[in-house]
Motif scaffolding. Structure first.
Motif, PDB file in Angstrom:
ATOM      1  N   PHE A 563       0.829  -1.205   0.000  1.00  0.00           N
ATOM      2  CA  PHE A 563       0.000   0.000   0.000  1.00  0.00           C
ATOM      3  C   PHE A 563       0.867   1.261   0.000  1.00  0.00           C
ATOM      4  CE2 PHE A 563      -1.717   3.358   2.788  1.00  0.00           C
ATOM      5  CZ  PHE A 563      -2.706   3.843   1.953  1.00  0.00           C
ATOM      6  N   LEU A 564       1.882   1.296   0.861  1.00  0.00           N
ATOM      7  CA  LEU A 564       2.715   2.493   0.963  1.00  0.00           C
ATOM      8  C   LEU A 564       3.465   2.770  -0.328  1.00  0.00           C
ATOM      9  CD1 LEU A 564       4.151   2.013   4.589  1.00  0.00           C
ATOM     10  CD2 LEU A 564       2.289   3.528   3.857  1.00  0.00           C
ATOM     11  N   ARG A 565       3.953   1.699  -0.968  1.00  0.00           N
ATOM     12  CA  ARG A 565       4.672   1.883  -2.243  1.00  0.00           C
ATOM     13  C   ARG A 565       3.734   2.392  -3.330  1.00  0.00           C
ATOM     14  NH1 ARG A 565       7.211  -2.790  -0.271  1.00  0.00           N
ATOM     15  NH2 ARG A 565       5.802  -4.164  -1.418  1.00  0.00           N
ATOM     16  N   SER A 566       2.530   1.819  -3.390  1.00  0.00           N
ATOM     17  CA  SER A 566       1.559   2.252  -4.404  1.00  0.00           C
ATOM     18  C   SER A 566       1.116   3.687  -4.161  1.00  0.00           C
ATOM     19  CB  SER A 566       0.339   1.321  -4.388  1.00  0.00           C
ATOM     20  OG  SER A 566       0.699   0.005  -4.758  1.00  0.00           O
ATOM     21  N   LYS A 569       3.796   6.104  -5.318  1.00  0.00           N
ATOM     22  CA  LYS A 569       3.825   6.212  -6.775  1.00  0.00           C
ATOM     23  C   LYS A 569       2.729   7.137  -7.292  1.00  0.00           C
ATOM     24  CE  LYS A 569       5.827   1.646  -7.743  1.00  0.00           C
ATOM     25  NZ  LYS A 569       5.571   0.299  -8.305  1.00  0.00           N
ATOM     26  N   LYS A 570       1.610   7.182  -6.556  1.00  0.00           N
ATOM     27  CA  LYS A 570       0.482   8.023  -6.986  1.00  0.00           C
ATOM     28  C   LYS A 570       0.520   9.406  -6.335  1.00  0.00           C
ATOM     29  CE  LYS A 570      -2.537   4.111  -8.029  1.00  0.00           C
ATOM     30  NZ  LYS A 570      -2.667   4.387  -9.465  1.00  0.00           N
ATOM     31  N   GLY A 571       1.643   9.708  -5.675  1.00  0.00           N
ATOM     32  CA  GLY A 571       1.820  11.044  -5.116  1.00  0.00           C
ATOM     33  C   GLY A 571       1.212  11.274  -3.752  1.00  0.00           C
ATOM     34  N   LEU A 572       0.799  10.201  -3.062  1.00  0.00           N
ATOM     35  CA  LEU A 572       0.216  10.345  -1.737  1.00  0.00           C
ATOM     36  C   LEU A 572       1.293  10.059  -0.683  1.00  0.00           C
ATOM     37  CD1 LEU A 572      -3.233   8.548  -2.160  1.00  0.00           C
ATOM     38  CD2 LEU A 572      -2.659  10.948  -2.546  1.00  0.00           C
ATOM     39  N   LYS A 573       1.596  11.063   0.122  1.00  0.00           N
ATOM     40  CA  LYS A 573       2.655  10.924   1.120  1.00  0.00           C
ATOM     41  C   LYS A 573       2.078  10.342   2.412  1.00  0.00           C
ATOM     42  CE  LYS A 573       5.370  14.708  -0.811  1.00  0.00           C
ATOM     43  NZ  LYS A 573       5.985  16.042  -0.571  1.00  0.00           N
ATOM     44  N   ASP A 578       0.871   6.582   9.814  1.00  0.00           N
ATOM     45  CA  ASP A 578      -0.428   7.108   9.384  1.00  0.00           C
ATOM     46  C   ASP A 578      -1.450   5.985   9.254  1.00  0.00           C
ATOM     47  OD1 ASP A 578       0.642   9.691   9.201  1.00  0.00           O
ATOM     48  OD2 ASP A 578       1.293   9.352   7.130  1.00  0.00           O
ATOM     49  N   LEU A 579      -1.030   4.894   8.629  1.00  0.00           N
ATOM     50  CA  LEU A 579      -1.954   3.781   8.415  1.00  0.00           C
ATOM     51  C   LEU A 579      -2.314   3.096   9.723  1.00  0.00           C
ATOM     52  CD1 LEU A 579      -3.575   2.032   6.488  1.00  0.00           C
ATOM     53  CD2 LEU A 579      -1.530   0.642   6.109  1.00  0.00           C
ATOM     54  N   GLY A 587     -10.081   8.218   7.511  1.00  0.00           N
ATOM     55  CA  GLY A 587      -9.013   8.696   8.378  1.00  0.00           C
ATOM     56  C   GLY A 587      -7.770   9.099   7.607  1.00  0.00           C
ATOM     57  N   LEU A 588      -7.387   8.290   6.623  1.00  0.00           N
ATOM     58  CA  LEU A 588      -6.209   8.608   5.816  1.00  0.00           C
ATOM     59  C   LEU A 588      -6.436   9.866   4.980  1.00  0.00           C
ATOM     60  CD1 LEU A 588      -5.160   5.029   4.624  1.00  0.00           C
ATOM     61  CD2 LEU A 588      -3.896   6.489   6.205  1.00  0.00           C
ATOM     62  N   ALA A 589      -7.638  10.025   4.465  1.00  0.00           N
ATOM     63  CA  ALA A 589      -7.948  11.210   3.660  1.00  0.00           C
ATOM     64  C   ALA A 589      -7.792  12.479   4.496  1.00  0.00           C
ATOM     65  CB  ALA A 589      -9.360  11.103   3.096  1.00  0.00           C
ATOM     66  N   LYS A 590      -8.228  12.440   5.754  1.00  0.00           N
ATOM     67  CA  LYS A 590      -8.082  13.592   6.641  1.00  0.00           C
ATOM     68  C   LYS A 590      -6.610  13.903   6.899  1.00  0.00           C
ATOM     69  CE  LYS A 590     -12.484  12.990   9.057  1.00  0.00           C
ATOM     70  NZ  LYS A 590     -13.131  12.625  10.346  1.00  0.00           N
ATOM     71  N   ILE A 591      -5.810  12.861   7.083  1.00  0.00           N
ATOM     72  CA  ILE A 591      -4.372  13.063   7.305  1.00  0.00           C
ATOM     73  C   ILE A 591      -3.741  13.735   6.092  1.00  0.00           C
ATOM     74  CG2 ILE A 591      -2.162  11.831   7.474  1.00  0.00           C
ATOM     75  CD1 ILE A 591      -3.492   9.855   9.356  1.00  0.00           C
ATOM     76  N   LEU A 592      -4.116  13.276   4.899  1.00  0.00           N
ATOM     77  CA  LEU A 592      -3.559  13.847   3.667  1.00  0.00           C
ATOM     78  C   LEU A 592      -3.949  15.314   3.507  1.00  0.00           C
ATOM     79  CD1 LEU A 592      -4.076  10.800   1.308  1.00  0.00           C
ATOM     80  CD2 LEU A 592      -1.883  11.766   2.004  1.00  0.00           C
TER      81      LEU A 592
END
Length: 600
Positions: A563-566, A569-573, A578-579, A587-592
């Motif tokens: 998941f972290l690698r993908s 690659k898609k520009g999500l830090k 976080d996970l 929850g992840l969307a809020k962190i981003l």
């Protein structure tokens, strides 16, 4: 006849005490029940005479299934003085008793529980049964006819090992093993005739048995209790005013959790030491016990095969190390690799031992002897290391290590991390089967009274305590954790114990698809849409809700990495913390979003 040398058999220990301290209290039980040294000797002789009269010969094995009380102590001492005592857990089932009677070669059963499963098993096997009557603690004892010819190498007790993965092995403890074991404990704890020991451990376990014998051997006062109760324990402290007490690590955690409720009783205590054994004691529990009682904790590492004690934490003013089980106490220890070669100081390997308190072989088990003994050394099956100062650190049982995708993980490390969370009273990590990793990690916790279980908060806390791959994929709450009859927390087999409980989803039982409504297709949040696509690919799941938990959908350390690698690659830090802190799409969307506002 007076003993001119140090007593080396059970009978000699009792006889010497009766000669030296005839009118001194030897045993006590809650409610004011006390037995003095001379009466203890007479009552023990009475047990031996009853066995002789029943046709038992010296060396025959007598099964003892006793409820906890003074009679339990007396029967163990009397039976081991004349015959060979086999103390068994009275809570065992009929089939277990039948196995023990056959495997141990039992010739007779002594019990004070008339309608017990033990009696049923004995009747089936046509074994003679002696139901305890007033011949032990009531009427005038019939002790004159008993004679003892026990030698130091004769077998005093046969105990089952406390393993949970297979049939227990037979441990024949000679009078010599018991004598040297008691000597080691007496020396390590500096026991004297002034000591008063409170023990909550049962006599069918080597912990309770050897602490009882060591206390009597030192001339001290032994206070035995009913089955442990976290509230009654403080009443026993108040009644007996002991100089030290002993309990398993699991029970020590209960004591810590109740201490605030009994501050007045705790304040009155003048303990010289606290002994903990039967399982590793977390560092945090040690520190709390010492703060509560103002006494040093002498953590000990031992096993049935060593007549209890292998190491002991030194008492002040000697140097101590929290997290260690102390230094060798009367035994020799080596740390070796899989080839049996000694490893460098500080390196982890298997702990092997030898000493006069250590058995030379298991009973009637050539295969176990071949695997467990080598050139006079016993393989303990425990992993650990010894530092440059000679302190031993135990890292867990070899058979309990979790092999997660080839990564060997000590569950004890996870236990200790969870116990640092302020709302957790008890914790145990364990292995669960996994189709790709082989094994994954789950954990069960008991939450302190008045606190609320919150898996997300616990997981968030663990991200600062453990590497990401060591964090359990599933954490569940339990009212109580399963324990052995001796009070040890069970670890092996916990997946089978918990897998059918409501709320527990083991990784093996997770399915690739879930019948959930897919209401995420209309999401206006681009990050959420990207996250959904990644989760679908990584988890193999089409239907996803915003609040679905990554780990409950089948996520594990391998999938975390994917998941972290993908995401990168898609520009999500997104990072591992976080996970683990926010294992949902929402929850992840809020962190981003927060990271984006901060320019991260």
């Amino acid at each position: 006849m007076p003993i001119s040398r140090s007593p080396q058999t059970i009978y000699e220990i009792i006889e010497m005490r009766a000669e030296k301290y005839p009118d001194k209290p030897a045993l006590a039980f809650p409610g004011g029940k006390i037995i003095h040294s001379l009466d203890l000797w007479r009552a023990s002789l009475t047990v031996a005479e009853v066995l002789r009269t029943a046709g038992v010969r010296e060396g025959d094995r007598a099964a003892l299934v006793m409820s906890r009380g003074l009679d339990d102590v007396i029967v163990n001492l009397g039976a081991s003085s004349f015959a060979t005592a086999v103390p068994l857990n009275p809570e065992s089932g009929t089939k277990e008793f039948e196995y023990f009677f056959e495997a141990f070669g039992v010739k007779i059963l002594i019990t004070d529980i008339k309608d017990s499963e033990a009696v049923k098993a004995a009747r089936r096997r046509k074994l003679p049964v002696i139901i305890k009557s007033d011949w032990i603690c009531g009427r005038k004892p019939v002790y004159a006819a008993a004679k003892f010819n026990k030698k130091i190498n004769d077998i005093a007790f046969v105990l089952p090992t406390s393993g949970t993965t297979a049939r227990p092995k037979l441990v024949p403890l000679s009078h010599g093993n018991v004598y040297f074991g008691a000597m080691n404990i007496k020396k390590a704890l500096r026991l004297s005739s002034d000591d008063r020991c409170l023990s909550v451990m049962p006599l069918f376990h080597v912990h309770g048995l050897m602490v009882m014998i060591s206390t009597l051997f030192a001339g001290g006062f032994f206070m035995y209790t009913p089955k442990f109760d976290r509230d009654d324990f403080f009443q026993w402290l108040d009644e007996f005013d002991p100089t030290w007490y002993t309990a398993s690590a699991a029970l020590q955690q209960y004591i810590v959790g109740r201490a605030d409720k009994y501050k007045k009783i705790v304040k009155k205590q003048e303990l010289r030491l606290i002994r903990s054994s039967s399982a590793p004691l977390p560092k945090e529990t040690t520190e709390k016990l010492e703060r509560i009682f103002g006494a040093p904790v002498a953590e000990s590492y031992g096993m049935t095969e060593a007549a209890l004690q292998i190491t002991s934490q030194p008492l002040p003013p000697a140097k101590r190390k929290f997290g260690s089980v102390g230094k060798p106490a009367g035994v020799k220890i080596k740390i070796v690799n899989e080839q049996g070669k000694a490893v460098p100081v500080g390196s982890i390997g298997e702990i092997i031992i030898t000493g006069k308190n250590v058995i030379k072989a298991y009973g009637e088990n050539p295969e176990a002897n071949r695997k467990s003994f080598s050139r006079g050394w016993l393989k303990t099956g425990d992993l650990g290391f010894m530092d440059k100062d000679g302190f031993v650190f135990v890292r867990g049982r070899i058979k309990e290590m979790i092999n997660k995708g080839g990564e060997k993980i000590s569950p004890r490390e996870i236990d200790e991390a969870m116990l640092r969370y302020p709302d957790i009273e008890q914790a145990v990590a364990f292995s669960v089967p996994h189709s790709e990793l082989g094994e994954d990690i789950a954990a069960a916790v008991v939450i302190k009274q008045g606190k609320i279980f919150d898996e997300k908060k616990i997981r968030r806390f663990l991200t600062g305590e453990l590497a990401a791959f060591k964090i359990p994929s599933r954490i569940i709450e339990a009212d109580e954790l399963p324990k052995t009859g001796a009070g040890k927390l069970k670890r092996v087999g916990l997946y089978e114990e918990f897998k059918y409980r409501p709320g527990f989803i083991g990784p093996q039982s997770l399915k690739k698809t879930r019948n959930l409504p897919n209401n995420m297709n209309t999401s206006k949040n681009n990050n959420e849409a990207i996250l959904i696509d990644i989760w679908r690919e990584v988890l193999g799941t089409e239907k996803i809700e915003p609040d679905d938990n990554f780990f409950e959908l089948g996520g594990d350390s391998l999938k975390v990495g994917e998941f972290l690698r993908s995401a990168l690659k898609k520009g999500l830090k997104v990072g591992p913390a976080d996970l683990y802190n926010q294992p949902t799409i929402a929850g992840l969307a809020k962190i981003l979003i927060r990271k984006s506002k901060k320019g991260i």
